[in-house]
Scaffold this motif. Structure first.
Motif, PDB file in Angstrom:
ATOM      1  N   SER A 159       0.835  -1.199   0.000  1.00 46.39           N
ATOM      2  CA  SER A 159       0.000   0.000   0.000  1.00 46.39           C
ATOM      3  C   SER A 159       0.873   1.254   0.000  1.00 46.39           C
ATOM      4  CB  SER A 159      -0.908   0.001   1.226  1.00 46.39           C
ATOM      5  OG  SER A 159      -1.689   1.174   1.269  1.00 46.39           O
ATOM      6  N   ALA A 160       1.902   1.251   0.834  1.00 47.46           N
ATOM      7  CA  ALA A 160       2.824   2.397   0.898  1.00 47.46           C
ATOM      8  C   ALA A 160       3.511   2.595  -0.450  1.00 47.46           C
ATOM      9  CB  ALA A 160       3.856   2.176   1.998  1.00 47.46           C
ATOM     10  N   PHE A 161       3.931   1.494  -1.085  1.00 45.23           N
ATOM     11  CA  PHE A 161       4.601   1.578  -2.385  1.00 45.23           C
ATOM     12  C   PHE A 161       3.662   2.156  -3.443  1.00 45.23           C
ATOM     13  CE2 PHE A 161       6.586  -0.952  -6.086  1.00 45.23           C
ATOM     14  CZ  PHE A 161       7.447   0.088  -6.400  1.00 45.23           C
ATOM     15  N   THR A 162       2.407   1.702  -3.429  1.00 49.95           N
ATOM     16  CA  THR A 162       1.422   2.212  -4.392  1.00 49.95           C
ATOM     17  C   THR A 162       1.223   3.712  -4.221  1.00 49.95           C
ATOM     18  OG1 THR A 162       0.267   0.074  -4.499  1.00 49.95           O
ATOM     19  CG2 THR A 162      -0.983   2.026  -5.165  1.00 49.95           C
ATOM     20  N   GLN A 163       1.125   4.181  -2.968  1.00 51.86           N
ATOM     21  CA  GLN A 163       0.925   5.612  -2.717  1.00 51.86           C
ATOM     22  C   GLN A 163       2.141   6.425  -3.147  1.00 51.86           C
ATOM     23  OE1 GLN A 163      -2.047   6.862  -1.948  1.00 51.86           O
ATOM     24  NE2 GLN A 163      -2.696   4.733  -2.046  1.00 51.86           N
ATOM     25  N   TYR A 164       3.316   5.875  -2.921  1.00 48.49           N
ATOM     26  CA  TYR A 164       4.543   6.527  -3.382  1.00 48.49           C
ATOM     27  C   TYR A 164       4.526   6.685  -4.905  1.00 48.49           C
ATOM     28  CZ  TYR A 164       9.372   6.822  -5.007  1.00 48.49           C
ATOM     29  OH  TYR A 164      10.511   7.185  -5.674  1.00 48.49           O
ATOM     30  N   LEU A 165       4.168   5.621  -5.607  1.00 48.94           N
ATOM     31  CA  LEU A 165       4.140   5.668  -7.073  1.00 48.94           C
ATOM     32  C   LEU A 165       3.093   6.659  -7.580  1.00 48.94           C
ATOM     33  CD1 LEU A 165       4.495   1.851  -7.812  1.00 48.94           C
ATOM     34  CD2 LEU A 165       6.215   3.612  -8.301  1.00 48.94           C
ATOM     35  N   ALA A 166       1.968   6.753  -6.866  1.00 44.97           N
ATOM     36  CA  ALA A 166       0.918   7.706  -7.257  1.00 44.97           C
ATOM     37  C   ALA A 166       1.449   9.141  -7.200  1.00 44.97           C
ATOM     38  CB  ALA A 166      -0.303   7.551  -6.353  1.00 44.97           C
ATOM     39  N   GLY A 167       2.172   9.461  -6.156  1.00 45.18           N
ATOM     40  CA  GLY A 167       2.756  10.797  -6.032  1.00 45.18           C
ATOM     41  C   GLY A 167       3.893  11.016  -7.024  1.00 45.18           C
ATOM     42  N   LEU A 168       4.699   9.966  -7.243  1.00 40.46           N
ATOM     43  CA  LEU A 168       5.800  10.057  -8.205  1.00 40.46           C
ATOM     44  C   LEU A 168       5.261  10.326  -9.606  1.00 40.46           C
ATOM     45  CD1 LEU A 168       8.918   9.782  -8.467  1.00 40.46           C
ATOM     46  CD2 LEU A 168       8.526   7.363  -9.049  1.00 40.46           C
ATOM     47  N   ARG A 169       4.128   9.731  -9.918  1.00 35.95           N
ATOM     48  CA  ARG A 169       3.484   9.964 -11.222  1.00 35.95           C
ATOM     49  C   ARG A 169       3.181  11.456 -11.413  1.00 35.95           C
ATOM     50  NH1 ARG A 169       0.197   7.134 -15.050  1.00 35.95           N
ATOM     51  NH2 ARG A 169      -1.693   8.225 -15.693  1.00 35.95           N
ATOM     52  N   GLN A 170       2.657  12.072 -10.366  1.00 37.25           N
ATOM     53  CA  GLN A 170       2.347  13.502 -10.439  1.00 37.25           C
ATOM     54  C   GLN A 170       3.627  14.336 -10.537  1.00 37.25           C
ATOM     55  OE1 GLN A 170      -0.138  14.303  -7.015  1.00 37.25           O
ATOM     56  NE2 GLN A 170      -1.369  12.488  -7.419  1.00 37.25           N
TER      57      GLN A 170
END
Length: 242
Positions: A155-166
């Motif tokens: 879950s933490a990794f997914t949230q990190y990737l979501a922000g990295l995308r932005q």
């Protein structure tokens, strides 16, 4: 064919990553396959009689954070595509009683990913970079009592990737997360899993190699349904799940 493009696979010894190697090669990419287990990668290359001029293998330890900058600096070519597929899993009951196993999951599935991907993402001199893909899990969609320790790292990794995308959007770099269900791999060997929901590594690899612009990639229509049920269900229903 993409003969002039390079894919860096971090954690290339996983079953899905090895299938990605085969499929990226078929599309004409060059590969930098990185892992702690170089012997296994060498055996895989030899067994499949792969074109060794298109593959470079390099030692990478996701949990040795201090080595990551040196690892990246020494790459023979900076990648067009990066796939983070390193992963570690211990069952929930063991993780609850044994912090060593929990910490290994945190380091491999999350901290190591953030460490190396921060280095890659902030290298503005690499004009080649066009995509970063992280392998997450349906376990990270909602906290469930059967796997919440492992799930929390995903879950933490997914949230990190979501922000990295932005963060990378202005540089026209795409970030994807692969949110997969059960895969028939060595990490899941011995677990009591529903066989009708089990996906093969080559099937999952196709979704990675052919990733588009959507952030979340969920392979298989059955898992797409499960993903949305998990995402949208109220907490009292999720609490009744195993």
């Amino acid at each position: 064919m993409n003969s002039n493009k390079t894919v860096l696979i971090l954690g290339a010894n996983s079953d899905v990553a090895k299938q990605c190697i085969l499929q990226y090669l078929a599309k004409g990419f060059s590969i930098i396959a990185s892992s702690r287990n170089l012997t296994s990668l060498e055996n895989f290359i030899n067994e499949n009689q792969l074109n060794q001029s298109k593959i470079e293998i390099k030692y990478f330890d996701a949990t040795d954070f201090n080595s990551h900058q040196k690892f990246y600096d020494e790459l023979s070519i900076k990648p067009n595509i990066v796939v983070y597929s390193a992963g570690f899993l211990v069952e929930n009951q063991e993780a609850l009683k044994n912090f060593e196993g929990t910490f290994e999951m945190i380091k491999t599935n999350y901290v190591g990913a953030v460490s190396i991907l921060n280095i890659i993402a902030t290298d503005i001199s690499n004009k080649n970079l066009e995509r970063i893909i992280g392998l997450s899990s349906l376990s990270g969609v909602r906290g469930r009592k059967s796997n919440f320790v492992y799930g929390s790292t995903k879950s933490a990794f997914t949230q990190y990737l979501a922000g990295l995308r932005q963060e990378l959007n202005s540089r026209k770099i795409t970030v994807n997360v692969l949110v997969s269900g059960y895969i028939n791999t060595k990490i899941n060997a011995g677990l009591d899993l529903n066989k009708s929901l089990l996906m093969e590594p080559d099937y999952v690899a196709k979704y990675i190699v052919n990733a588009g612009n959507s952030f979340t990639i969920v392979p298989n229509w059955k898992w797409k349904i499960i993903y949305w049920i998990l995402k949208l269900s109220p907490e009292f229903l999720v609490a009744k799940l195993p």
